[in-house]
Write a protein that holds these residues in place. Structure first.
Motif, PDB file in Angstrom:
ATOM      1  N   ASN A   1      -1.672  32.284  13.887  1.00 44.21           N
ATOM      2  CA  ASN A   1      -0.698  33.011  13.068  1.00 44.21           C
ATOM      3  C   ASN A   1       0.442  32.107  12.604  1.00 44.21           C
ATOM      4  O   ASN A   1       0.969  32.283  11.510  1.00 44.21           O
ATOM      5  CB  ASN A   1      -0.163  34.214  13.840  1.00 44.21           C
ATOM      6  N   ARG A   2       0.818  31.146  13.431  1.00 39.50           N
ATOM      7  CA  ARG A   2       1.837  30.180  12.987  1.00 39.50           C
ATOM      8  C   ARG A   2       1.295  29.390  11.797  1.00 39.50           C
ATOM      9  O   ARG A   2       2.000  29.126  10.828  1.00 39.50           O
ATOM     10  CB  ARG A   2       2.198  29.222  14.130  1.00 39.50           C
TER      11      ARG A   2
ATOM     12  N   PRO B   1       1.862  21.394   8.045  1.00 38.71           N
ATOM     13  CA  PRO B   1       1.643  20.474   9.156  1.00 38.71           C
ATOM     14  C   PRO B   1       0.429  20.887   9.993  1.00 38.71           C
ATOM     15  O   PRO B   1       0.017  22.053   9.969  1.00 38.71           O
ATOM     16  CB  PRO B   1       2.918  20.573   9.997  1.00 38.71           C
ATOM     17  N   GLY B   2      -0.121  19.911  10.714  1.00 38.66           N
ATOM     18  CA  GLY B   2      -1.284  20.202  11.537  1.00 38.66           C
ATOM     19  C   GLY B   2      -0.938  21.094  12.721  1.00 38.66           C
ATOM     20  O   GLY B   2      -1.721  21.939  13.128  1.00 38.66           O
ATOM     21  N   ASP B   3       0.242  20.897  13.268  1.00 41.69           N
ATOM     22  CA  ASP B   3       0.668  21.693  14.411  1.00 41.69           C
ATOM     23  C   ASP B   3       1.964  22.384  14.011  1.00 41.69           C
ATOM     24  O   ASP B   3       3.021  21.774  14.025  1.00 41.69           O
ATOM     25  CB  ASP B   3       0.879  20.765  15.618  1.00 41.69           C
ATOM     26  N   VAL B   4       1.847  23.630  13.603  1.00 37.19           N
ATOM     27  CA  VAL B   4       3.021  24.328  13.079  1.00 37.19           C
ATOM     28  C   VAL B   4       3.869  24.850  14.234  1.00 37.19           C
ATOM     29  O   VAL B   4       3.373  25.555  15.103  1.00 37.19           O
ATOM     30  CB  VAL B   4       2.595  25.513  12.188  1.00 37.19           C
ATOM     31  N   THR B   5       5.142  24.447  14.266  1.00 33.22           N
ATOM     32  CA  THR B   5       6.063  25.068  15.227  1.00 33.22           C
ATOM     33  C   THR B   5       7.116  25.806  14.418  1.00 33.22           C
ATOM     34  O   THR B   5       7.589  25.325  13.400  1.00 33.22           O
ATOM     35  CB  THR B   5       6.753  24.028  16.123  1.00 33.22           C
ATOM     36  N   LEU B   6       7.468  26.992  14.886  1.00 33.13           N
ATOM     37  CA  LEU B   6       8.434  27.818  14.168  1.00 33.13           C
ATOM     38  C   LEU B   6       9.676  27.996  15.020  1.00 33.13           C
ATOM     39  O   LEU B   6       9.652  27.809  16.233  1.00 33.13           O
ATOM     40  CB  LEU B   6       7.821  29.186  13.858  1.00 33.13           C
TER      41      LEU B   6
ATOM     42  N   LEU C   1      -1.266  38.858   7.954  1.00 31.56           N
ATOM     43  CA  LEU C   1      -0.159  38.341   8.762  1.00 31.56           C
ATOM     44  C   LEU C   1       0.920  39.416   8.897  1.00 31.56           C
ATOM     45  O   LEU C   1       1.241  40.100   7.923  1.00 31.56           O
ATOM     46  CB  LEU C   1       0.433  37.109   8.055  1.00 31.56           C
ATOM     47  N   ASP C   2       1.452  39.572  10.120  1.00 30.16           N
ATOM     48  CA  ASP C   2       2.596  40.463  10.303  1.00 30.16           C
ATOM     49  C   ASP C   2       3.866  39.632  10.187  1.00 30.16           C
ATOM     50  O   ASP C   2       4.191  38.864  11.087  1.00 30.16           O
ATOM     51  CB  ASP C   2       2.537  41.131  11.675  1.00 30.16           C
TER      52      ASP C   2
ATOM     53  N   THR D   1      -6.821  24.545   8.872  1.00 31.53           N
ATOM     54  CA  THR D   1      -7.530  25.711   9.394  1.00 31.53           C
ATOM     55  C   THR D   1      -7.626  25.708  10.911  1.00 31.53           C
ATOM     56  O   THR D   1      -8.248  26.584  11.485  1.00 31.53           O
ATOM     57  CB  THR D   1      -8.957  25.778   8.827  1.00 31.53           C
ATOM     58  N   SER D   2      -7.001  24.701  11.568  1.00 30.21           N
ATOM     59  CA  SER D   2      -7.102  24.690  13.025  1.00 30.21           C
ATOM     60  C   SER D   2      -6.453  25.961  13.555  1.00 30.21           C
ATOM     61  O   SER D   2      -5.316  26.279  13.229  1.00 30.21           O
ATOM     62  CB  SER D   2      -6.427  23.442  13.598  1.00 30.21           C
ATOM     63  N   GLY D   3      -7.179  26.688  14.356  1.00 30.28           N
ATOM     64  CA  GLY D   3      -6.644  27.917  14.920  1.00 30.28           C
ATOM     65  C   GLY D   3      -6.978  29.161  14.119  1.00 30.28           C
ATOM     66  O   GLY D   3      -6.729  30.268  14.585  1.00 30.28           O
ATOM     67  N   LEU D   4      -7.539  28.993  12.914  1.00 29.81           N
ATOM     68  CA  LEU D   4      -7.912  30.176  12.140  1.00 29.81           C
ATOM     69  C   LEU D   4      -9.312  30.641  12.547  1.00 29.81           C
ATOM     70  O   LEU D   4     -10.189  29.818  12.812  1.00 29.81           O
ATOM     71  CB  LEU D   4      -7.917  29.859  10.641  1.00 29.81           C
TER      72      LEU D   4
END
Lengths: 525, 297
Positions: free
Chosen positions: B135-136, B83-88, B122-123, B158-161
């Protein structure tokens, strides 16, 4: 202080519906209950008799505190003895919602980069909740002063306002401790629940000093309409000030979004069992299910002990026993108490069921359902994984409640063999009504997802029907809407089969409608 | 070559908002297909329709030979989605989420999982609430790339990378392509699309405005030319943004007029000449400009 007023306006904007709602409802509840009692018992003799019979029953003392005087205003405030707890709950949730929850979501960071003092968030939440508490106090003062002596009205209003202010401070302190809002809520609610249990323990035993430790008891210690005492209000102010100082001290020492209790690392790989929607749902729900189960186990013990105290007090009071014998005997009386307690707890457990169902909506709107539904997991499986918890979770909570209540009650009366199965059965008999609430929430989630939260409104309406329906003289057709109206009063009543079957069938139909609706609709984006 | 995704005339409205308005999209097996468009153009909505999360109002949508709404579960066995906006989940660790999603898709290769975690630095022990946005994103990427899915649907992955991680991502997608798998890569980062994609579809306001290989699309646009001439040039017709500075000229020319203009230039004696093929940037800007012109009208 810089920026606090702007944030106050933001809070008022965000809570523009819910805040006035609870302020007005909690403000009007005491006078409503007073008017109802004044309407039911007219004249000094009837009121005195009512007061005496209520005060003689330690079970009611455990629930509401001591009856301080026989006049209608004092009795109404006594009967509404649980309302200050609800005020405390509302303010602490409001404070955490506008402090820790904001930090957790990162919105605080966005605001914090503007011209805003470090403590503006905390200050604005405290300003709003303190003001809301004062308005509740003012409503109580104004409504009582119109009919009853103004001193009593003032003492009653101060008691309500004081409770609100103290628990706003409790919420403020709890919000500093954990990184996640859920944890902060848990801590603050545990403090509130502990205070309520402490009052019950202090009022029903010889250790009456215990009640003095509980802010929930202080409104009664101000003795409204029963020879007012003013100085306990200083206790509210002192405790609130101390808690606020601690909260500000902690807030000043920690980083934004950090908590006092450090976050822990998790496992680098998932346990083999975490392999499907059901395993995930269990993982997501297990914490709150455990908390509810433990909480109700404790409540069961407390209420079982209260029922026992009621039995022994009645056994000592010859005249009361004679009177009760005509009403069906002392054991019937304590059965009535247990049935009343189970009735209230049944609605509370419905709260758990609704929350478990609405977790689905929360997962959906937070976009956490999306990656799961993009795997071979079906929508039905995903829904079912949460519904299993919403259906079986309440069964577990009610079973534990029935066990602890029945065991305590049975041990006290020396007859576990008789009382344990009766009370356990009566507790589990609440389930069909609880399931109806869970099913209403599911149907809303599936068919009208935007209105899913209205399930809370339905629950609140049923709670009001049960608590105030008879007093407010609501028409029977309205009362019949609530599934709880149809449950036979157990233990002691006649466990008819039909209501259970009908309620379970209604629940099944609504559940199926909800699942079907969710299969057919768009997933929220 | 078979199509993995065929969308034609797809429309979807949310209330009064028309998110998709007759969108067409063809993704061929084994290609990396760039799905370009400004914010709010309908990229995510299209991908959600492809996932069977949203139901199309009209139009036909075929994915891996099936209907994404009706055959969602069967199709989901064969694809992976970021997804474009990953929520965990706040209380699950990144490693747990990777394993959970992998197992839901039918298992993942532990060696590839470990290798990807290493490459993306990634941790996996951190809890969901403790991860930054990038990281999400990595958690979702590792879960998708470690799978054996034949189709990857990546929504602005790659948004946020940071640039280093973007490079790792680029390598990973190339490997996926070498394995013969298909990728639909939605993006508004042109460099990324230029580096990775075989073909591109550009959408705007819920409609496909261009589609084709990068070369094909470049035919639609202009070449930039700077030349040093022996004598001043007269009557350069059909060129754009002409700038004359003594003997130096620079301009842009439509590709179909290139030949004619070059002949005209050589008549004046060319001392030096540089030409630059159009970048996707310019292509994209042209569509934006058209849009703002349309808006001004």
């Amino acid at each position: 202080m810089t920026g606090s007023w702007a944030l106050v306006r933001l809070i008022l904007r965000r809570d523009r519906f819910i805040l006035p709602l609870w302020v007005v409802v909690f403000g009007l509840l005491p006078i409503t209950q007073t008017s109802a009692i004044a309407g039911l018992y007219t004249g000094e003799a009837e009121l005195r008799r009512f007061a005496a019979s209520m005060d003689a029953n330690p079970a009611f003392t455990a629930l509401y505190g001591h009856v301080l005087d026989w006049n209608a205003a004092a009795l109404g405030l006594w009967r509404g003895g649980f309302t200050p707890v609800l005020v405390g709950l509302a303010v602490l949730l409001t404070v955490i919602r506008h402090t820790r929850a904001e930090e957790e979501t990162g919105r605080r960071e966005l605001l914090g980069s503007t011209v805003l003092s470090r403590h503006a968030g905390l200050t604005s939440a405290l300003i709003v909740t303190t003001a809301a508490s004062l308005v509740i106090g003012l409503i109580v003062l104004a409504t009582f002063a119109a009919e009853y002596p103004v001193e009593g009205a003032l003492a009653a209003g101060l008691g309500y306002a004081g409770t609100g202010i103290v628990f706003a401070a409790v919420g403020a302190l709890a919000a500093q401790l954990t990184e996640n809002a859920g944890g902060a809520r848990g801590i603050a609610i545990a403090v509130l629940g502990g205070a309520y249990l402490l009052r019950g323990a202090g009022d029903t035993t010889d250790a009456s000093w215990l009640s003095w430790l509980s802010p929930v008891a202080w409104p009664q210690r101000m003795r409204p309409f029963a020879g007012e005492t003013w100085w306990p209000f200083a206790l509210f102010v002192a405790l609130a000030a101390a808690l606020c100082c601690a909260a500000y001290l902690l807030a000043g020492r920690r980083d934004v979004a950090a908590g006092l209790l450090p976050p822990r690392l998790g496992p680098a790989t998932a346990a083999p069992a975490l392999a499907g929607p059901f395993a995930l749902a269990w993982r997501l729900h297990r914490g709150s299910l455990l908390a509810w189960t433990l909480g109700f186990a404790v409540l069961g013990v407390v209420m079982g002990a209260a029922a026992n105290a009621a039995m022994s007090a009645m056994a000592e009071n010859k005249r009361l026993l004679d009177m009760l014998a005509r009403l069906g005997g002392a054991s019937a009386q304590s059965d009535m108490f247990v049935a009343a307690v189970l009735g209230i707890f049944g609605i509370a457990v419905s709260g758990y069921a609704v929350q478990a169902v609405l977790r689905m909506r929360a997962e959906e709107t937070a976009q956490r359902a999306e990656p799961l539904l993009a795997t071979p997991a079906t929508r039905v499986a995903w829904t079912a994984s949460h519904l299993v918890v919403a259906v079986l979770g309440p069964a577990a909570v009610l079973a534990v409640l029935g066990l602890s209540l029945g065991l305590t009650y049975g041990l006290g009366s020396g007859d576990v063999g008789t009382h344990l199965p009766r009370v356990l059965g009566a507790s589990l008999a609440q389930l069909p009504a609880v399931w109806v609430l869970a099913a209403v929430a599911t149907a809303l989630f599936g068919v009208l997802p935007r209105l899913a939260a209205a399930a809370w409104g339905v629950l609140a309406a049923f709670l009001l029907f049960g608590q105030l329906g008879a007093l407010l003289d609501l028409p029977e057709a309205v009362l019949d809407l609530s599934p709880f109206t149809h449950l036979p009063r157990l233990p002691g009543g006649d466990p008819e089969f039909t209501p259970y079957a009908v309620l379970t069938a209604i629940a099944a139909v609504l559940l199926a409608a909800g699942v079907y609706g969710f299969r057919r609709r768009d997933v929220a984006t | 070559m078979t199509n993995v995704i065929t969308v034609s005339g797809l429309s979807k409205s949310f209330g009064r908002t028309r998110a998709l308005d007759g969108l067409n999209l063809q993704v061929r097996a084994g290609e990396v297909h760039g799905f370009l468009g400004p914010n709010g153009a309908g990229k995510s909505t299209t991908i959600r329709v492809l996932l069977g999360l949203l139901r199309a109002d009209s139009g036909t949508v075929r994915l891996l030979g099936g209907d994404p709404w009706k055959d969602a579960v069967e199709l989901h066995r064969r694809l992976a989605y970021v997804p474009g906006d990953v929520t965990l989940w706040p209380n699950l660790s990144g490693g747990e989420v990777i394993d959970l999603l992998g197992r839901l898709r039918g298992g993942l290769d532990p060696r590839r999982r470990a290798e990807l975690i290493e490459r993306f630095e990634l941790d996996p022990r951190k809890k969901g609430r403790a991860y930054s946005k990038g990281n999400r994103q990595k958690v979702a990427l590792v879960a998708a790339l470690a799978s054996d899915a034949e189709l990857l649907l990546l929504d602005e992955p790659t948004s946020g990378l940071d640039p280093l991680m973007e490079a790792v991502f680029t390598d990973c997608v190339r490997e996926v392509k070498e394995q013969g798998r298909t990728v639909l890569l939605s993006s508004h980062i042109l460099a990324e699309v230029e580096k990775l994609c075989d073909r591109v579809s550009i959408i705007r306001d819920g409609r496909t405005v261009e589609t084709g290989t990068l070369d094909e699309l470049r035919h639609l646009t202009r070449t930039s030319i700077t030349a040093e001439l022996a004598s001043p040039v007269n009557g350069l017709a059909g060129v754009h943004d002409l700038r004359v500075d003594g003997s130096r000229v620079s301009f842009q020319v439509d590709t179909d007029r290139l030949d004619e203009v070059l002949k005209h230039l050589s008549a004046s004696g060319v001392r030096s000449l540089t030409s630059r093929p159009p970048t996707l940037e310019e292509l994209f800007m042209r569509h934006y400009r058209d849009e703002s012109l349309a808006g001004a009208r």
